[in-house]
Enzyme design. Sequence first.
Site, PDB file in Angstrom:
ATOM      1  N   CYS A 299       4.611  11.843 -44.312  1.00 17.89           N
ATOM      2  CA  CYS A 299       4.022  10.618 -43.441  1.00 17.89           C
ATOM      3  C   CYS A 299       4.957   9.433 -43.994  1.00 17.89           C
ATOM      4  O   CYS A 299       5.445   9.367 -45.283  1.00 17.89           O
ATOM      5  CB  CYS A 299       2.374  10.436 -43.576  1.00 17.89           C
TER       6      CYS A 299
ATOM      7  N   ARG B  93       6.754   9.176 -39.347  1.00 19.06           N
ATOM      8  CA  ARG B  93       7.021  10.599 -40.086  1.00 19.06           C
ATOM      9  C   ARG B  93       8.256  10.113 -40.865  1.00 19.06           C
ATOM     10  O   ARG B  93       9.139   9.560 -40.263  1.00 19.06           O
ATOM     11  CB  ARG B  93       7.107  11.719 -39.395  1.00 19.06           C
TER      12      ARG B  93
ATOM     13  N   HIS C 104       1.883  16.692 -47.737  1.00 17.92           N
ATOM     14  CA  HIS C 104       1.062  15.441 -48.105  1.00 17.92           C
ATOM     15  C   HIS C 104       2.150  14.600 -48.939  1.00 17.92           C
ATOM     16  O   HIS C 104       2.652  15.169 -49.925  1.00 17.92           O
ATOM     17  CB  HIS C 104      -0.119  15.349 -48.643  1.00 17.92           C
TER      18      HIS C 104
END
Lengths: 231, 62
Positions: free
Chosen positions: A199, A208, A130
């Site tokens: 991301c 990405r 993340h």
Amino acid sequence: MSVRLVVRTFSELCITVGALIVLFVVYFLFWTGVKAADAAEGEIDTLQSRWAREPVAPAPPPPSASTEPSAPAPYRDGKPFATMHIPRFGSGWEWPVLENTEVRTLQKGLGHYSGTARPGDTGNFAVAGHRRTYGDPFKDFPKLRPGDAVVVNDGTTWFTYRIAKRPYRTVPTDTAVVDPVPRGSGFESDGRYLTLTTCEPEWGSSHRLIAWAHLDATRPVSEGKPPELAD
Amino acid sequence: MYGWIWRHLPGNAWVRSIIALALILAVVYALFQYVFPWAEPLLPFGDVTVDGASAGGAGAGQ
């Protein structure tokens, strides 16, 4: 009378929805981080107690013998098998690497793309994390520069990878970036590579961000931390 | 809505306040424990993998 009731109920609903949204933002920005820090610490504890029980392999397999016939046991889905350290993200930056990249796995740490290589093996050891929420592990991803160390510890060996180029932006369907010889990386032949994905943009999902590294050094855990992690 | 709840709580104003506070805490707990974890993957922030799938689901892996 009834108009009054309708207006009052409507305004109460608006307040309720507003409160819900504020609560969700608190949950999303703050509480997921608390949960992830807790979960990651638990996963690292699990790893360390497992490693403490198991005997340390006397020496890491020499680089030429990585495709040895006695294949090691496969990683268990959703379970941790290594820790990752990236000094560029801070000296205390340490996250567990868990097998697979499912939503629940990535809430507890970094996720290893199932089917990609193991750390130190020929091929591509691909890991997702993340960028925001759940502890923001890859918050500083764009700050990675060529030569930065990415250190992975699998309980027997410290693997030091070196970032090859600045983070590369691509689309979510570009699965070739985690190929054994990743497309776009500039690597041209088989090697021991590492790929990190997160991301892009920071709070979005339209793209990405990818970083590639190649294996630079290995060191048995019995010899202590690699110099990159000395503080 | 809130007036209706208030009128249906038992006791005097103090007791009602305490019950109302407990109700609010229970609702917040349920939201954080069950509702938000369910709703959160529906948002796009968790998409950190390259997977070739549509952008709807967060990283189902390779």
